[in-house]
Write a protein that holds these residues in place. Structure first.
Motif, PDB file in Angstrom:
ATOM      1  N   LYS A 107       0.810  -1.212   0.000  1.00  0.00           N
ATOM      2  CA  LYS A 107       0.000   0.000   0.000  1.00  0.00           C
ATOM      3  C   LYS A 107       0.846   1.266   0.000  1.00  0.00           C
ATOM      4  CE  LYS A 107      -3.779   0.269   2.338  1.00  0.00           C
ATOM      5  NZ  LYS A 107      -4.775   0.295   3.420  1.00  0.00           N
ATOM      6  N   SER A 108       2.129   1.153   0.311  1.00  0.00           N
ATOM      7  CA  SER A 108       2.948   2.355   0.431  1.00  0.00           C
ATOM      8  C   SER A 108       4.135   2.399  -0.520  1.00  0.00           C
ATOM      9  CB  SER A 108       3.479   2.474   1.869  1.00  0.00           C
ATOM     10  OG  SER A 108       4.257   1.346   2.202  1.00  0.00           O
ATOM     11  N   LYS A 109       4.373   1.337  -1.270  1.00  0.00           N
ATOM     12  CA  LYS A 109       5.594   1.282  -2.072  1.00  0.00           C
ATOM     13  C   LYS A 109       5.617   2.312  -3.200  1.00  0.00           C
ATOM     14  CE  LYS A 109       4.038  -2.283  -5.344  1.00  0.00           C
ATOM     15  NZ  LYS A 109       4.319  -3.618  -5.902  1.00  0.00           N
ATOM     16  N   ASP A 110       4.440   2.798  -3.605  1.00  0.00           N
ATOM     17  CA  ASP A 110       4.377   3.762  -4.695  1.00  0.00           C
ATOM     18  C   ASP A 110       4.303   5.209  -4.200  1.00  0.00           C
ATOM     19  OD1 ASP A 110       4.431   1.757  -6.647  1.00  0.00           O
ATOM     20  OD2 ASP A 110       2.268   1.437  -6.478  1.00  0.00           O
ATOM     21  N   ALA A 111       4.666   5.427  -2.943  1.00  0.00           N
ATOM     22  CA  ALA A 111       4.643   6.789  -2.396  1.00  0.00           C
ATOM     23  C   ALA A 111       5.523   7.705  -3.223  1.00  0.00           C
ATOM     24  CB  ALA A 111       5.123   6.766  -0.950  1.00  0.00           C
ATOM     25  N   GLU A 112       5.027   8.900  -3.492  1.00  0.00           N
ATOM     26  CA  GLU A 112       5.835   9.874  -4.218  1.00  0.00           C
ATOM     27  C   GLU A 112       6.875  10.517  -3.304  1.00  0.00           C
ATOM     28  OE1 GLU A 112       2.906  11.887  -7.342  1.00  0.00           O
ATOM     29  OE2 GLU A 112       1.927  11.187  -5.511  1.00  0.00           O
TER      30      GLU A 112
ATOM     31  N   ILE B  13      22.197   5.677   9.307  1.00  0.00           N
ATOM     32  CA  ILE B  13      22.622   4.992   8.085  1.00  0.00           C
ATOM     33  C   ILE B  13      21.691   3.816   7.792  1.00  0.00           C
ATOM     34  CG2 ILE B  13      24.452   3.605   7.037  1.00  0.00           C
ATOM     35  CD1 ILE B  13      26.473   5.335   8.623  1.00  0.00           C
ATOM     36  N   ASN B  14      21.397   3.024   8.812  1.00  0.00           N
ATOM     37  CA  ASN B  14      20.538   1.849   8.619  1.00  0.00           C
ATOM     38  C   ASN B  14      19.116   2.253   8.230  1.00  0.00           C
ATOM     39  OD1 ASN B  14      22.664   0.155   9.290  1.00  0.00           O
ATOM     40  ND2 ASN B  14      22.072  -0.033  11.433  1.00  0.00           N
ATOM     41  N   ALA B  15      18.608   3.297   8.873  1.00  0.00           N
ATOM     42  CA  ALA B  15      17.252   3.760   8.559  1.00  0.00           C
ATOM     43  C   ALA B  15      17.184   4.313   7.139  1.00  0.00           C
ATOM     44  CB  ALA B  15      16.816   4.827   9.566  1.00  0.00           C
TER      45      ALA B  15
ATOM     46  N   HIS C  43      15.383   3.722   1.528  1.00  0.00           N
ATOM     47  CA  HIS C  43      15.703   3.676   0.103  1.00  0.00           C
ATOM     48  C   HIS C  43      15.483   2.281  -0.483  1.00  0.00           C
ATOM     49  CE1 HIS C  43      17.143   7.746  -0.586  1.00  0.00           C
ATOM     50  NE2 HIS C  43      17.700   7.709   0.599  1.00  0.00           N
ATOM     51  N   GLN C  44      15.531   1.269   0.346  1.00  0.00           N
ATOM     52  CA  GLN C  44      15.238  -0.088  -0.120  1.00  0.00           C
ATOM     53  C   GLN C  44      13.742  -0.286  -0.343  1.00  0.00           C
ATOM     54  OE1 GLN C  44      15.879  -3.192   2.782  1.00  0.00           O
ATOM     55  NE2 GLN C  44      16.039  -4.786   1.244  1.00  0.00           N
ATOM     56  N   HIS C  45      12.926   0.147   0.617  1.00  0.00           N
ATOM     57  CA  HIS C  45      11.483  -0.066   0.529  1.00  0.00           C
ATOM     58  C   HIS C  45      10.805   0.895  -0.436  1.00  0.00           C
ATOM     59  CE1 HIS C  45      10.934  -3.195   3.493  1.00  0.00           C
ATOM     60  NE2 HIS C  45      11.629  -2.512   4.393  1.00  0.00           N
ATOM     61  N   PHE C  46      11.359   2.104  -0.552  1.00  0.00           N
ATOM     62  CA  PHE C  46      10.730   3.137  -1.380  1.00  0.00           C
ATOM     63  C   PHE C  46      11.713   3.566  -2.467  1.00  0.00           C
ATOM     64  CE2 PHE C  46       9.145   3.470   2.983  1.00  0.00           C
ATOM     65  CZ  PHE C  46       7.786   3.257   2.783  1.00  0.00           C
ATOM     66  N   ARG C  47      11.980   2.693  -3.373  1.00  0.00           N
ATOM     67  CA  ARG C  47      13.059   2.892  -4.339  1.00  0.00           C
ATOM     68  C   ARG C  47      12.783   4.045  -5.302  1.00  0.00           C
ATOM     69  NH1 ARG C  47      16.758  -0.793  -3.535  1.00  0.00           N
ATOM     70  NH2 ARG C  47      17.972   0.046  -5.260  1.00  0.00           N
ATOM     71  N   HIS C  48      11.528   4.379  -5.502  1.00  0.00           N
ATOM     72  CA  HIS C  48      11.195   5.420  -6.470  1.00  0.00           C
ATOM     73  C   HIS C  48      10.606   6.669  -5.803  1.00  0.00           C
ATOM     74  CE1 HIS C  48      12.060   2.419  -9.486  1.00  0.00           C
ATOM     75  NE2 HIS C  48      11.156   1.612  -8.968  1.00  0.00           N
ATOM     76  N   SER C  49      10.670   6.719  -4.480  1.00  0.00           N
ATOM     77  CA  SER C  49      10.122   7.856  -3.747  1.00  0.00           C
ATOM     78  C   SER C  49      11.191   8.917  -3.509  1.00  0.00           C
ATOM     79  CB  SER C  49       9.565   7.398  -2.392  1.00  0.00           C
ATOM     80  OG  SER C  49       8.591   6.386  -2.550  1.00  0.00           O
TER      81      SER C  49
END
Length: 335
Positions: free
Chosen positions: A42-47, A116-118, A123-129
């Motif tokens: 539900k959140s991967k396409d977040a802008e 750094i981890n966060a 950036h891993q979960h929201f690769r295009h945000s």
């Protein structure tokens, strides 16, 4: 409710109640906390994704910039989603609040590792945000960029920096503080000096050896006097044009001490002779419009130093919304 990002990222400390109608006209009604979501799908396409980074123990000057992420969220109710100047409604964008990076009470090194981890997780979960980090002092920038680099090792990163200072102090003397993030990135090999562009330097707030180090490493910098003669927007566009020819992605960092002290009473290191509110907002808007600017942060804003009506907190939120305006304008132009 804990989100799928926990415990790398803690959920927001509080959330606003969203209107039952689903219609949003205020910022606090629009931005969605990830704790409201049931799955990554539900959140991967977040802008845009917001990450609070409440660290200020690494600040050279006494600072409660760690309190800005919460003050930032509480200020949302003062803003509508509609930008009258550009005639666009930000509520058409999907924006999520991921919460805050957990901080150790005393161990700054642990705090930096957590950032750094966060950053890597976001950036891993929201690769295009577009990732917007809300600091915190300026030491967080090096850690956010390092986290980005971990998840995007094949992308060359450039920095666009609005700042009164070089932030190139010697790490052996200052450690990973808010005075060293750019040097930290250079010496760790994450960002080349020639891919750093600093706008806003002025006055008597940098030592000669820092300029010499910047010249040695090929750092690009424009004093505020030079930028004003050329035009702030024109200078920003020049930097973005040069950067985009050399790097794959651009990280924008806004140190609120770039502002004149008259406009930023809530900034510990604010100075006379800095940018006006209009100059900074115009520069941030230009950066937000550029297709290669994929992440940004706002740092060094201390709500506890602000006056009763918190003008600097509101300005920090205005900077964030202005960046999002630029992002939306870029999207509209590409459609």
């Amino acid at each position: 409710m804990k989100s799928f990002l926990y415990p790398t990222i803690n959920p927001p400390s509080f959330t606003w109640v969203r209107p039952e109608s689903g219609e949003c006209s205020k910022v606090h009604e629009w931005i969605q906390p990830i704790t409201d979501l049931t799955s990554l799908e539900k959140s991967k396409d977040a802008e845009v994704v917001i990450l609070g980074v409440p660290l200020s123990r690494s600040s050279i000057s006494a600072s409660a910039a760690s309190e800005f992420p919460e003050a930032f969220r509480r200020s949302w109710r003062s803003f509508t989603t509609y930008n009258l100047d550009e005639e666009i409604d930000l509520s058409e964008m999907t924006v999520f609040d991921a919460g805050n990076v957990p901080m150790h009470v005393t161990d700054i090194s642990k705090c930096h590792t957590n950032i750094i981890n966060a950053s890597a997780t976001i950036h891993q979960h929201f690769r295009h945000s577009k990732v917007c980090a809300i600091g915190g002092d300026h030491s967080i920038t090096a850690m956010m960029v390092k986290g980005m680099q971990l998840e995007k090792p094949n992308e060359k990163i450039g920095i666009l920096q609005f700042d009164t200072h070089f932030d190139l102090r010697d790490l052996s003397d200052n450690g990973p503080s808010n005075g060293t993030p750019m040097r930290n990135l250079i010496e760790s090999g994450v960002v080349e000096g020639r891919n750093m562009y600093n706008i806003g330097l002025h006055g008597f707030f940098n030592t000669k050896d820092l300029k010499q180090y910047a010249d040695e490493k090929g750092v690009n910098y424009f004093t505020l006097r030079t930028a004003r003669k050329k035009g702030i927007e024109e200078t920003v566009q020049h930097c973005l044009d040069e950067l985009s020819s050399k790097v794959d992605t651009i990280y924008l960092t806004v140190d609120m001490d770039v502002l004149d002290i008259a406009y930023a009473p809530g900034v510990p290191a604010s100075t006379p002779g800095g940018m006006t509110t209009e100059e900074l907002l115009n520069g941030v808007l230009a950066a937000g419009r550029h297709p290669k600017v994929t992440a940004m942060d706002i740092v060094c804003l201390d709500p506890l130093r602000d006056t009763f009506v918190q003008p600097t907190v509101k300005l920090g939120t205005h900077v964030f919304l202005t960046f999002l305006t630029g992002v939306m304008l870029r999207q509209n132009a590409s459609n």
